[in-house]
Scaffold this motif. Structure first.
Motif, PDB file in Angstrom:
ATOM      1  N   LYS A 246     -12.837  -0.286   3.853  1.00 22.05           N
ATOM      2  CA  LYS A 246     -13.867   0.827   3.459  1.00 22.05           C
ATOM      3  C   LYS A 246     -14.965   0.717   4.402  1.00 22.05           C
ATOM      4  O   LYS A 246     -15.487  -0.240   4.224  1.00 22.05           O
ATOM      5  CB  LYS A 246     -14.052   0.713   2.025  1.00 22.05           C
TER       6      LYS A 246
ATOM      7  N   ASN B  47      -3.392  10.284  -1.053  1.00 21.15           N
ATOM      8  CA  ASN B  47      -4.246  11.306  -1.464  1.00 21.15           C
ATOM      9  C   ASN B  47      -5.494  11.495  -0.498  1.00 21.15           C
ATOM     10  O   ASN B  47      -6.315  12.521  -0.763  1.00 21.15           O
ATOM     11  CB  ASN B  47      -4.729  10.474  -2.930  1.00 21.15           C
ATOM     12  N   GLU B  48      -5.346  10.685   0.508  1.00 18.48           N
ATOM     13  CA  GLU B  48      -6.459  11.102   1.583  1.00 18.48           C
ATOM     14  C   GLU B  48      -6.007  11.999   2.563  1.00 18.48           C
ATOM     15  O   GLU B  48      -6.683  12.401   3.690  1.00 18.48           O
ATOM     16  CB  GLU B  48      -6.539   9.720   2.418  1.00 18.48           C
TER      17      GLU B  48
ATOM     18  N   VAL C  83      -8.286  -3.504   0.955  1.00 21.57           N
ATOM     19  CA  VAL C  83      -8.922  -2.224   1.071  1.00 21.57           C
ATOM     20  C   VAL C  83      -9.844  -2.257   2.307  1.00 21.57           C
ATOM     21  O   VAL C  83     -10.744  -2.937   2.049  1.00 21.57           O
ATOM     22  CB  VAL C  83      -9.292  -1.680  -0.277  1.00 21.57           C
TER      23      VAL C  83
ATOM     24  N   HIS D  47      -3.352   6.064   1.883  1.00 24.17           N
ATOM     25  CA  HIS D  47      -2.578   6.522   0.875  1.00 24.17           C
ATOM     26  C   HIS D  47      -2.522   8.072   0.922  1.00 24.17           C
ATOM     27  O   HIS D  47      -3.329   8.704   1.328  1.00 24.17           O
ATOM     28  CB  HIS D  47      -3.512   6.247  -0.624  1.00 24.17           C
TER      29      HIS D  47
ATOM     30  N   MET E  89      -7.682   5.905  -0.195  1.00 23.07           N
ATOM     31  CA  MET E  89      -7.887   4.635   0.183  1.00 23.07           C
ATOM     32  C   MET E  89      -7.137   4.168   1.541  1.00 23.07           C
ATOM     33  O   MET E  89      -5.982   4.611   1.713  1.00 23.07           O
ATOM     34  CB  MET E  89      -7.754   3.701  -0.968  1.00 23.07           C
TER      35      MET E  89
ATOM     36  N   LEU F 220     -13.907   0.122  -7.141  1.00 25.71           N
ATOM     37  CA  LEU F 220     -14.340   0.437  -5.542  1.00 25.71           C
ATOM     38  C   LEU F 220     -15.601   0.989  -5.426  1.00 25.71           C
ATOM     39  O   LEU F 220     -16.308   1.101  -4.626  1.00 25.71           O
ATOM     40  CB  LEU F 220     -13.298   0.773  -4.703  1.00 25.71           C
ATOM     41  N   ASN F 221     -15.843   2.017  -6.497  1.00 28.84           N
ATOM     42  CA  ASN F 221     -16.983   2.932  -6.752  1.00 28.84           C
ATOM     43  C   ASN F 221     -18.320   2.177  -7.008  1.00 28.84           C
ATOM     44  O   ASN F 221     -19.285   2.542  -7.255  1.00 28.84           O
ATOM     45  CB  ASN F 221     -16.817   4.066  -7.569  1.00 28.84           C
TER      46      ASN F 221
ATOM     47  N   LEU G 110      -3.853   2.898  -9.356  1.00 31.85           N
ATOM     48  CA  LEU G 110      -4.641   3.192  -8.451  1.00 31.85           C
ATOM     49  C   LEU G 110      -5.845   3.605  -8.863  1.00 31.85           C
ATOM     50  O   LEU G 110      -7.129   3.563  -8.143  1.00 31.85           O
ATOM     51  CB  LEU G 110      -3.882   4.077  -7.209  1.00 31.85           C
ATOM     52  N   ASN G 111      -6.056   4.673  -9.622  1.00 33.07           N
ATOM     53  CA  ASN G 111      -7.173   4.973 -10.422  1.00 33.07           C
ATOM     54  C   ASN G 111      -8.086   3.866 -10.657  1.00 33.07           C
ATOM     55  O   ASN G 111      -9.355   4.074 -10.663  1.00 33.07           O
ATOM     56  CB  ASN G 111      -6.934   5.914 -11.461  1.00 33.07           C
TER      57      ASN G 111
ATOM     58  N   GLU H  90      -9.671   2.157  -7.575  1.00 30.62           N
ATOM     59  CA  GLU H  90     -10.572   2.991  -7.037  1.00 30.62           C
ATOM     60  C   GLU H  90     -11.566   3.213  -7.980  1.00 30.62           C
ATOM     61  O   GLU H  90     -12.901   3.353  -7.317  1.00 30.62           O
ATOM     62  CB  GLU H  90      -9.957   4.586  -7.028  1.00 30.62           C
ATOM     63  N   GLU H  91     -11.724   3.315  -9.172  1.00 26.07           N
ATOM     64  CA  GLU H  91     -12.932   3.366 -10.021  1.00 26.07           C
ATOM     65  C   GLU H  91     -13.793   2.013  -9.701  1.00 26.07           C
ATOM     66  O   GLU H  91     -15.116   1.937  -9.609  1.00 26.07           O
ATOM     67  CB  GLU H  91     -12.615   3.398 -11.405  1.00 26.07           C
TER      68      GLU H  91
END
Length: 299
Positions: free
Chosen positions: A18, A208-209, A16, A206, A1, A60-61, A53-54, A57-58
């Motif tokens: 996107k 993770n990216e 965020v 973040h 993100m 945002l999907n 954060l999970n 992200e969930e």
């Protein structure tokens, strides 16, 4: 993100980013049932953990999210008012250490230990903001494109192998520097800390990216002319080493910012030197993060 701080209708908010569209965090938090949502990026960093954060992200999907174009807002520095000075590394790329020619500022040797200093960002300026200076104060303003690490949780005496656990994400900092003040004062604090001398952004990505170890292309342009062009894998002291070494005896705190140093190609490395002047546009860019653009204004 990618996390962004922005101003819309005179109100500063976080969200965020996107695909060039912003999903506001107040909308996200409302829909995931967060009763006491953070309102600033600093609060969000302290609030964040893997589970939260999970959850974000969930959400945002999902389809048909409420969003708006980033072009409709003013993009601020991700952390406009850091709670502490920015931690900075000097001479952390070998070619930059060698290109420095003004020995009143520093020698040209490759450091055996990290060179630390701090930089005031009060506030840090954001995308398209102006870097301002008076020629009565300095006549040698320079640029430095740098990868900045955002600390995600408090820690001291951190082991190198655990360093990534303490990272929240990454952004870009232009470590703007008044070279004549650096030489005059024989240290770097004032020359690095004039008002508007800490452009930051445009987003925090973040961790993770971005795969670890961090190997990202980094550079800068002035008025479209490529000046710096390198990769963070060329850092003399890498990110795990920096975090571990800094944290020995100093507690790093969530929201702390570490600027990891700049590669060769700064203005003072040219012969003749290429100092910044009124109207120049400086663009600092880092792979996977984006581009940070600011205009120079003499006042």
């Amino acid at each position: 993100m990618k996390f962004i701080t922005y101003v819309k209708e005179d109100r500063e908010s976080i969200g965020v980013l996107k695909d060039n569209y912003i999903i506001d965090f107040s909308y996200i938090f409302k829909n995931i049932g967060e009763e006491n949502p953070p309102e600033t990026m600093m609060e969000f960093i302290k609030y964040s953990n893997k589970n939260k954060l999970n959850q974000i992200e969930e959400f945002l999907n999902r389809d048909n999210l409420e969003e708006f174009s980033v072009d409709r807002v003013k993009v601020s520095a991700p952390i406009p008012y850091p709670e502490r000075n920015v931690f900075c590394l000097g001479k952390n790329y070998a070619e930059h250490a060698r290109e420095v020619k003004i020995t009143r500022i520093t020698g040209t040797d490759i450091p055996e230990n990290p060179i630390y200093f701090t930089k005031i960002a009060s506030p840090a300026i954001g995308q398209e903001d102006s870097i301002k200076f008076s020629t009565k104060v300095t006549q040698q303003v320079d640029y430095e494109s740098e990868l900045a690490v955002i600390i995600g949780k408090d820690g001291s005496n951190i082991k190198e192998e655990n360093a990534e656990d303490y990272i929240f994400g990454y952004t870009i900092i232009n470590d703007v520097s008044a070279r004549d003040l650096q030489g005059k004062h024989t240290q770097w604090f004032k020359g690095k800390s004039l008002d508007t001398f800490c452009p930051m952004g445009p987003v925090i990505v973040h961790k993770n990216e971005i795969p670890f170890p961090v190997e990202l292309n980094i550079g800068s342009k002035v008025n479209g002319e490529l000046r710096q062009n390198s990769n963070t894998k060329k850092l003399i002291f890498d990110i795990p080493y920096i975090i571990s070494d800094l944290s020995k005896g100093i507690t790093l705190k969530a929201g702390d910012i570490i600027a990891t140093g700049t590669p060769s190609g700064v203005g003072m490395g040219f012969d003749p030197v290429k100092v910044l002047k009124d109207g120049d546009v400086v663009e600092c860019f880092i792979e996977k993060i984006g581009s940070l653009k600011n205009e120079i204004k003499e006042i």
